[in-house]
Design an enzyme around this catalytic site. Structure first.
Site, PDB file in Angstrom:
ATOM      1  N   MET A  57      25.118   1.591  -8.330  1.00 25.21           N
ATOM      2  CA  MET A  57      24.356   0.358  -8.459  1.00 25.21           C
ATOM      3  C   MET A  57      23.262   0.576  -9.498  1.00 25.21           C
ATOM      4  SD  MET A  57      26.044  -1.314  -6.253  1.00 25.21           S
ATOM      5  CE  MET A  57      25.423  -2.668  -5.291  1.00 25.21           C
ATOM      6  N   CYS A  58      23.153  -0.307 -10.457  1.00 24.80           N
ATOM      7  CA  CYS A  58      22.247  -0.102 -11.579  1.00 24.80           C
ATOM      8  C   CYS A  58      21.631  -1.433 -12.011  1.00 24.80           C
ATOM      9  CB  CYS A  58      22.981   0.503 -12.777  1.00 24.80           C
ATOM     10  SG  CYS A  58      23.998   1.937 -12.378  1.00 24.80           S
ATOM     11  N   THR A  59      20.597  -1.319 -12.842  1.00 25.14           N
ATOM     12  CA  THR A  59      19.944  -2.482 -13.420  1.00 25.14           C
ATOM     13  C   THR A  59      19.811  -2.265 -14.915  1.00 25.14           C
ATOM     14  OG1 THR A  59      18.659  -2.793 -11.390  1.00 25.14           O
ATOM     15  CG2 THR A  59      17.878  -3.940 -13.361  1.00 25.14           C
ATOM     16  N   THR A  87      18.773   1.540 -15.547  1.00 29.20           N
ATOM     17  CA  THR A  87      18.690   2.582 -14.533  1.00 29.20           C
ATOM     18  C   THR A  87      20.112   3.010 -14.194  1.00 29.20           C
ATOM     19  OG1 THR A  87      18.804   1.063 -12.640  1.00 29.20           O
ATOM     20  CG2 THR A  87      16.607   1.573 -13.531  1.00 29.20           C
ATOM     21  N   ARG A 113      17.580  -7.436  -7.341  1.00 28.14           N
ATOM     22  CA  ARG A 113      17.166  -6.731  -8.557  1.00 28.14           C
ATOM     23  C   ARG A 113      17.358  -7.604  -9.790  1.00 28.14           C
ATOM     24  NH1 ARG A 113      20.606  -3.086  -9.393  1.00 28.14           N
ATOM     25  NH2 ARG A 113      21.836  -3.033  -7.476  1.00 28.14           N
TER      26      ARG A 113
END
Length: 330
Positions: A1-3, A19, A227
């Site tokens: 899981m990233c942004t 991220t 997010r």
């Protein structure tokens, strides 16, 4: 899981930041790939060539694998998890460039000069179910791609085919699909950086306790939905700065709002997702900046002529002891 998010300085220079949030230790480091490098592929025995040089987060697993980076023409890209919705072709197709999901970033960075060119060449690509080394699974991914003009798109492969979607907010997270996230922003029209005005309830005048009331209702959890909203708001209202160093510093502060410390996000299998690193891709230099979880030092690798014309990829150690410094070759 990233942004991920894009950012523009007051002088018009473009950045892509991300991220990397994952439970399994990926062990990546800055790696510069020279022009005309040949990549192996788990889909096609012939592999594929990369005419253009690029630098990003890589790891050598009997052949380099990258999850983000920026190339010599200022195209940047990042792969993010897309669990539950990613769907790929079940077999290779003759006459096309057949790629596993984990190979898409390398092909993009090594083969296109602009986001527009990528859109024009999508019909040549066939993203195929094939397991990634180390993880030994077909990694469900989607991709954010940006260039020096500021053009930013999201690439998603679902059951109904390929989607190449213009990104008007410069943000991407994970599942659901990108268009769902855009629609969901309609639920947060009340968010603003300034305080809300006083309200009247009968004979009672209600005032905010202090600055920040404009952001009441902004979600603060670590889901991809929250997010996305949080990053879109922060990106929209964070001040623009002038220089590259200021831009990287500003992006670091912006990503603080979505960084995941170890232990606060536990998956059903007991593994802990956390932000293993942050990456900042400067498209005009071009240069790659990496900030690992265990040491907030930011390592910078500029794509120099020596790196672009080297015989082999060049790996760099992550810097330490200083807040910001150039990387050293391994």
């Amino acid at each position: 899981m990233c942004t991920s998010l894009t950012y523009q300085t007051t002088t018009g220079d473009q950045f892509l930041a991300r991220t990397m949030d994952f439970g399994f230790e990926l062990g990546g480091r800055p790696v510069a790939v020279p022009r005309k490098h040949h990549f192996t592929s788990v889909v096609d025995a012939q592999g594929f060539d990369a005419p253009y040089s690029f630098v990003g987060t890589g790891r050598n697993l009997n052949g380099y694998v990258f999850v983000d980076g920026v190339n010599e023409h200022g195209v940047s890209a990042a792969a993010l998890y897309f669990a539950g919705q990613a769907a790929y072709a079940t077999q290779a197709e003759s006459g096309k460039v057949n790629l596993a999901p984990h190979e898409v970033v390398m092909w993009i960075l090594g083969n296109v000069k602009t986001v527009q060119e990528l859109g024009e060449r999508l019909n040549d690509l066939n993203i195929t179910e094939a397991a990634a080394p180390l993880l030994n699974i077909v990694v469900p991914l989607h991709w954010i791609v940006s260039d020096q003009s500021g053009a930013t798109y999201v690439l998603e492969r679902e059951a109904d085919g390929m989607h190449f979607i213009e990104n008007p907010v410069g943000v991407m997270t994970n599942t659901p699909d990108f268009n769902w996230h855009l629609k969901n922003l309609n639920n947060y029209m009340q968010l603003q950086p300034t305080p809300h005005p006083a309200r009247q309830y009968g004979d009672l005048t209600v005032n905010a306790f202090g600055p920040g009331s404009g952001a009441l209702g902004m979600p603060g959890d670590y889901t991809s939905v929250s997010r996305f909203v949080r990053t879109a708001f922060i990106r929209e209202h964070t001040d623009a700065v002038d220089t590259d160093a200021e831009a990287v510093n500003t992006l670091s502060h912006m990503l603080n709002s979505v960084e995941i410390p170890k232990g606060v996000k536990i998956k059903a299998d007991g593994a802990a997702d956390y932000t293993q690193y942050r990456a900042y891709m400067s498209m005009h230099e071009p240069a790659f900046y990496m900030q690992p979880y265990g040491d907030q030092t930011i390592t910078r690798v500029a794509l120099t002529n020596d790196l672009m014309t080297a015989d082999q990829p060049t790996e760099f150690a992550l810097s330490a002891k200083q807040q910001f410094q150039e990387a050293a070759r391994v």
